[in-house]
Motif scaffolding. Structure first.
Motif, short mmCIF file in Angstrom:
data_model
loop_
_atom_site.label_atom_id
_atom_site.label_comp_id
_atom_site.label_asym_id
_atom_site.label_seq_id
_atom_site.Cartn_x
_atom_site.Cartn_y
_atom_site.Cartn_z
N SER A 137 0.71 -1.27 0.20
CA SER A 137 -0.06 -0.58 -0.19
C SER A 137 0.52 0.88 0.21
O SER A 137 2.40 1.59 0.52
CB SER A 137 -1.33 0.05 1.29
N SER A 138 0.66 2.22 -0.51
CA SER A 138 1.08 3.72 -1.12
C SER A 138 0.57 4.34 0.23
O SER A 138 -0.79 4.62 -0.33
CB SER A 138 1.67 3.91 -2.48
N HIS A 139 0.92 5.96 0.85
CA HIS A 139 0.07 6.39 1.63
C HIS A 139 0.51 7.89 1.09
O HIS A 139 1.17 8.91 0.51
CB HIS A 139 0.28 6.20 2.60
N GLN A 140 -0.43 8.85 1.42
CA GLN A 140 -0.22 10.17 1.68
C GLN A 140 1.10 10.54 2.48
O GLN A 140 1.65 11.88 2.37
CB GLN A 140 -1.83 10.32 2.65
N ASP A 141 1.32 9.93 3.55
CA ASP A 141 2.39 10.38 3.64
C ASP A 141 3.62 10.33 3.33
O ASP A 141 5.00 10.45 3.60
CB ASP A 141 2.55 10.08 5.36
N GLY A 142 3.59 10.06 1.32
CA GLY A 142 5.24 9.35 1.27
C GLY A 142 5.78 7.87 1.19
O GLY A 142 6.67 7.66 0.69
N LYS A 143 5.06 6.79 2.57
CA LYS A 143 5.51 5.90 2.49
C LYS A 143 4.28 4.90 2.12
O LYS A 143 3.23 5.10 1.34
CB LYS A 143 5.45 5.05 4.19
N ILE A 144 5.64 3.97 1.77
CA ILE A 144 4.49 2.40 1.58
C ILE A 144 4.85 1.04 2.22
O ILE A 144 6.00 1.19 2.62
CB ILE A 144 5.51 1.83 0.25
N ARG A 145 3.99 0.33 2.81
CA ARG A 145 3.54 -0.50 3.64
C ARG A 145 3.93 -2.25 3.02
O ARG A 145 3.11 -2.03 2.32
CB ARG A 145 3.08 -0.25 4.37
N ALA A 146 4.00 -2.74 3.46
CA ALA A 146 4.26 -4.22 2.76
C ALA A 146 4.27 -4.70 4.26
O ALA A 146 4.41 -5.11 4.60
CB ALA A 146 6.00 -4.57 2.45
N TRP A 147 2.28 -5.98 3.46
CA TRP A 147 1.62 -6.76 4.26
C TRP A 147 1.80 -8.61 4.04
O TRP A 147 2.10 -8.32 2.93
CB TRP A 147 0.41 -6.25 4.17
N ARG A 148 1.53 -8.77 4.51
CA ARG A 148 1.23 -9.98 4.51
C ARG A 148 -0.30 -10.54 5.36
O ARG A 148 -0.48 -10.55 5.97
CB ARG A 148 2.47 -11.29 5.30
#
Length: 403
Positions: A114-125
């Motif tokens: 997922s990519s976000h407004q805060d400029g970060k990308i989060r990886a999930w399982r």
């Protein structure tokens, strides 16, 4: 991404050669997933991973809905139009403190990005949890990009800092504005991210290390990203341009190999169809431009026409095989099929009109086909998932007759 609509393109011919009223196709809304409890939250992204539909919201949450229920409804549906199904609920599987801008199911061991407004990308399982004696699905956070390792290896090196928009400086591994689009390379080894900060970044999987940054890739915010089966990367921007990037054999960096200019306003969406041979671009000019191979051997694309019919800006696209779907600020979804008369045209198979707000996101799931990939004598089917700014997601069944 702009909701403002601009005048439609006049310099390209229309490719929709069949009138909707004569199409034998049928479509039906078979499920409605109601919006989040937050009245101001809207559906910002959709992603399909097997039988799971992930729904991202502007409030930072990610919900899960099982598509097998939709498939059962699809088998039992009556052959009529309209949204006749009852409303359905979804399960919240993740909460973040930043609005989600895009979702990507990699198909690699259940990895969801997922990519976000805060400029970060989060990886999930995908995982599960026990609550009130029941086992419920949840997403387990694996990493936040850029990782702490990337931050440490760059923050102490003066040459790692670059000047970005608004006269700010930061290390080259960081996005400094919303990350709006994600895509993976055909071999699954690279992750691409695009941002409103006008940059493109390349991350190596599965270690999540940033290996390349293209600063000022466009003159304005980048809204869309797509990667073809041959590894070519396409980006669409508010500067009205689409750019093509590639990395040759033995090269470490991506290079600009083409700039495609046909739209008169911001490019909001990109999608690749026909096994990567056709690129679709949607913009505020209300048109979907169709790009096909220029035949020069260099992989270049040229505009061959437009798909017209929407009354307002195109906000999202999804494509699979010969199908392409477009979602618009006019609150409708259109489904087009490539291969009309003499296989040189498009048919508008369906116009779905029951959304109460602009359609912001789409996901397309093709139904089963014959073993050789051909269409059976009865035709085939597809599920179209559409999310709108009113927070609702609708699941549509579309019947696709054989050519």
């Amino acid at each position: 991404m702009s909701l403002a609509s601009q005048p439609s393109l006049r310099s390209l011919p229309s490719l929709d050669v069949h009138d909707l009223n004569t199409s034998p196709s049928l479509h039906q809304c078979i499920a409605t997933i109601k919006g989040h409890s937050s009245a101001s939250a809207y559906v910002s992204a959709l992603a399909v991973d097997g039988d799971s539909l992930y729904i991202a919201s502007s409030d930072g949450s990610i919900r899960l809905w099982a598509l097998d229920g939709a498939r059962r409804s699809q088998e039992e549906q009556q052959q009529d139009d309209g949204c006749s199904s009852s409303s359905s609920s979804s399960t919240t599987v993740a909460d973040t403190d930043s609005s989600v801008k895009s979702l990507l199911a990699t198909g690699n061991g259940g990895l969801l990005l997922s990519s976000h407004q805060d400029g970060k990308i989060r990886a999930w399982r995908a995982g599960s949890r026990r609550r009130d004696g029941e086992t419920r699905p949840q997403l387990v956070l694996r990493a936040v990009l850029p990782t702490a390792v990337d931050h440490l290896r760059t923050c102490l090196l003066p040459w790692s800092y670059v000047e970005i928009r608004r006269h700010r400086r930061c290390t080259w591994v960081h996005h400094v504005d919303a990350v709006t689009a994600l895509a993976v390379s055909p071999d699954g080894a690279l992750l691409y991210s695009a941002s409103w900060d006008r940059s493109i970044k390349v991350w190596r999987l599965p270690g999540f290390r940033c290996v390349e940054s293209i600063v000022a890739a466009h003159d304005d915010a980048i809204n869309a990203l797509a990667v073809s089966p041959d590894g070519r990367v396409y980006t669409g921007s508010a500067d009205k341009k689409i750019k093509a990037w590639t990395r040759g054999p033995g090269q470490r960096k991506h290079a600009l190999v083409g700039t495609m200019e046909r739209h008169r306003s911001a490019v909001n969406a990109l999608a690749l169809g026909a096994n990567g041979k056709v690129l679709y671009s949607g913009a505020c000019d209300r048109s979907v431009v169709v790009w096909e191979s220029a035949g020069g051997g260099d992989g270049g694309m040229e505009a061959t026409g437009t798909l017209r019919g929407h009354a307002r800006a195109i906000l999202c696209l999804a494509a699979a095989g010969e199908l392409v779907c477009s979602g618009s600020a006019d609150r409708t979804v259109r489904v087009w099929r490539r291969g009309g008369a003499e296989n040189n045209g498009y048919t508008c198979l369906a116009v779905m009109e029951s959304h109460g707000a602009a359609v912001k996101s789409l996901a397309l799931v093709r139904g089963e086909r014959d073993d050789d990939g051909s269409c059976s004598s009865e035709g085939s089917s597809a599920l179209v998932c559409s999310g709108a700014l009113d927070g609702d997601v609708k699941i549509w069944s579309v019947f696709i007759p054989c050519l």
